[in-house]
Design a protein around this motif. Structure first.
Motif, PDB file in Angstrom:
ATOM      1  N   GLY A 137      45.951 114.336-101.369  1.00 28.30           N
ATOM      2  CA  GLY A 137      45.236 115.494-101.869  1.00 28.30           C
ATOM      3  C   GLY A 137      43.795 115.228-102.247  1.00 28.30           C
ATOM      4  O   GLY A 137      43.031 116.173-102.470  1.00 28.30           O
ATOM      5  N   LYS A 138      43.398 113.970-102.307  1.00 27.38           N
ATOM      6  CA  LYS A 138      42.007 113.647-102.618  1.00 27.38           C
ATOM      7  C   LYS A 138      41.121 113.821-101.392  1.00 27.38           C
ATOM      8  O   LYS A 138      40.014 114.361-101.481  1.00 27.38           O
ATOM      9  CB  LYS A 138      41.904 112.220-103.147  1.00 27.38           C
ATOM     10  CG  LYS A 138      42.549 112.028-104.507  1.00 27.38           C
ATOM     11  CD  LYS A 138      42.367 110.605-105.016  1.00 27.38           C
ATOM     12  CE  LYS A 138      42.997 110.436-106.402  1.00 27.38           C
ATOM     13  NZ  LYS A 138      42.841 109.033-106.894  1.00 27.38           N
ATOM     14  N   VAL A 139      41.587 113.369-100.247  1.00 28.69           N
ATOM     15  CA  VAL A 139      40.816 113.497 -99.016  1.00 28.69           C
ATOM     16  C   VAL A 139      40.979 114.880 -98.402  1.00 28.69           C
ATOM     17  O   VAL A 139      40.013 115.500 -97.943  1.00 28.69           O
ATOM     18  CB  VAL A 139      41.225 112.409 -97.995  1.00 28.69           C
ATOM     19  CG1 VAL A 139      40.583 112.673 -96.628  1.00 28.69           C
ATOM     20  CG2 VAL A 139      40.839 111.032 -98.507  1.00 28.69           C
ATOM     21  N   LEU A 140      42.209 115.391 -98.396  1.00 28.53           N
ATOM     22  CA  LEU A 140      42.529 116.662 -97.747  1.00 28.53           C
ATOM     23  C   LEU A 140      42.847 117.691 -98.829  1.00 28.53           C
ATOM     24  O   LEU A 140      43.978 117.793 -99.303  1.00 28.53           O
ATOM     25  CB  LEU A 140      43.710 116.484 -96.787  1.00 28.53           C
ATOM     26  CG  LEU A 140      43.477 115.419 -95.697  1.00 28.53           C
ATOM     27  CD1 LEU A 140      44.769 115.102 -94.973  1.00 28.53           C
ATOM     28  CD2 LEU A 140      42.405 115.872 -94.717  1.00 28.53           C
ATOM     29  N   THR A 141      41.846 118.464 -99.188  1.00 29.26           N
ATOM     30  CA  THR A 141      41.979 119.390-100.310  1.00 29.26           C
ATOM     31  C   THR A 141      42.384 120.799 -99.891  1.00 29.26           C
ATOM     32  O   THR A 141      42.594 121.648-100.750  1.00 29.26           O
ATOM     33  CB  THR A 141      40.645 119.467-101.069  1.00 29.26           C
ATOM     34  OG1 THR A 141      39.607 119.857-100.152  1.00 29.26           O
ATOM     35  CG2 THR A 141      40.287 118.115-101.668  1.00 29.26           C
ATOM     36  N   GLY A 142      42.486 121.039 -98.598  1.00 30.78           N
ATOM     37  CA  GLY A 142      42.815 122.383 -98.113  1.00 30.78           C
ATOM     38  C   GLY A 142      44.207 122.451 -97.503  1.00 30.78           C
ATOM     39  O   GLY A 142      45.178 121.963 -98.092  1.00 30.78           O
ATOM     40  N   PHE A 143      44.269 123.005 -96.295  1.00 28.59           N
ATOM     41  CA  PHE A 143      45.565 123.269 -95.664  1.00 28.59           C
ATOM     42  C   PHE A 143      45.637 122.722 -94.245  1.00 28.59           C
ATOM     43  O   PHE A 143      46.445 123.170 -93.443  1.00 28.59           O
ATOM     44  CB  PHE A 143      45.836 124.773 -95.666  1.00 28.59           C
ATOM     45  CG  PHE A 143      45.932 125.356 -97.041  1.00 28.59           C
ATOM     46  CD1 PHE A 143      47.152 125.405 -97.699  1.00 28.59           C
ATOM     47  CD2 PHE A 143      44.806 125.801 -97.698  1.00 28.59           C
ATOM     48  CE1 PHE A 143      47.247 125.912 -98.987  1.00 28.59           C
ATOM     49  CE2 PHE A 143      44.881 126.318 -98.981  1.00 28.59           C
ATOM     50  CZ  PHE A 143      46.109 126.365 -99.632  1.00 28.59           C
TER      51      PHE A 143
END
Length: 304
Positions: free
Chosen positions: A168-174
């Motif tokens: 969730g730190k690198v990929l904050t979206g969907f």
């Protein structure tokens, strides 16, 4: 027994898919539906919360715009994991080749039956197309080994979901969460596509600039380990795929108004690969320079 985790944004869709699950799963289960309408967190954080809440040994992550058509699919999945302790992920669509050039789980531009594995009834939300049955099983198998699976629906063992949490730190979206999870798991467990579970997916996905922004972040993290393959690659096939993929990507990034420096940065990150000669990335630099000089000439003072 299966824990089913859903990141929900639409109560109507959630009600429909929950009813569908109850009528088709065929084994004791729990549905962990996390309402994400107000918090609007990235799907990685939601899925990590769901994995921690799960009570059962198998965890299934799925979109809410799905209708599963296979009866007793829970038994099918339980048997797959039960037969082979080395299986870590099972999906219904996946790719046998994950490129070094930033992309999704499969390069649609270079279609190959030997690198696409899926059994999905594909609906369309963003394009005016009729539903199609995407069935690709080139070796006529019950299970096909792949590098990564599509995030529309996949199952894993709870201990794997906890050992390799979604980033969730690198990929904050969907976007990109499915690829990232698979690339974490791939060195340790088998990733498989099953053809014994059929479902309809109402949306084909929106592969726009926002999607690519997340894919670029993903590739910054993983370029050193790419490309990866479970498919047979002949001669210079891998090099040729990457060379064409970089060209297509560079041209798309220019159409979407990425700056020269953003495209160059993507190429520098790709040069971290430990899996193939970096001359393919150098070819990308040359292609970028040629296009940039032709379309957006440098001022005279910058040429000297």
């Amino acid at each position: 027994m299966i824990s089913i985790v859903i990141c929900s944004a639409d109560p109507t869709e959630l009600s429909k898919v929950s009813e569908n699950i109850r009528h088709t799963v065929g084994v004791p289960h729990e549905i962990i539906a996390i309402d994400n309408r107000r918090a609007s967190r990235g799907i990685c954080d939601v899925y990590n919360e769901g994995a921690n809440m799960a009570k059962f040994d198998l965890v299934c992550f799925m979109h809410e715009d799905i209708e599963i058509r296979t009866e007793n699919w829970g038994s099918v999945i339980s048997e797959i994991f039960g037969r082979d302790p080395q299986i870590g992920i099972v999906g219904v669509a996946g790719g046998g080749y994950k490129s070094l050039a930033p992309a999704g789980w499969y390069q649609l531009e270079f279609h190959s039956e030997e690198r696409s594995y899926q059994n999905v009834l594909q609906g369309y939300k963003y394009n005016e197309k009729k539903e199609l049955h995407a069935y690709h099983n080139p070796r006529n198998e019950r299970l096909s080994r792949v590098v990564c699976v599509d995030g529309l629906w996949f199952c894993t063992r709870r201990d794997i979901a906890l050992r390799f949490p979604f980033d969730g730190k690198v990929l904050t979206g969907f976007h990109g969460y499915d690829l990232d999870f698979c690339l974490n798991v791939f060195p340790h467990y088998k990733i498989m596509v099953t053809y014994d579970v059929l479902m309809k997916h109402a949306s084909e996905g929106n592969f726009n600039k926002q999607w690519l922004d997340h894919i670029l972040k993903l590739h910054k993290k993983w370029s050193y380990a790419l490309p990866l393959t479970t498919s047979v690659m002949r001669g210079n096939e891998m090099y040729d795929i990457e060379k064409r993929s970089f060209k297509v990507l560079i041209e798309q990034m220019m159409r979407w108004k990425y700056s020269y420096w953003q495209i160059q940065t993507m190429l520098w990150h790709s040069a971290k690969t430990q899996q193939m000669p970096t001359k393919v990335v150098f070819k990308g630099f040359l292609h970028l320079l040629k296009l940039y000089l032709h379309i957006l000439p440098f001022p005279d003072e910058q040429r000297t």
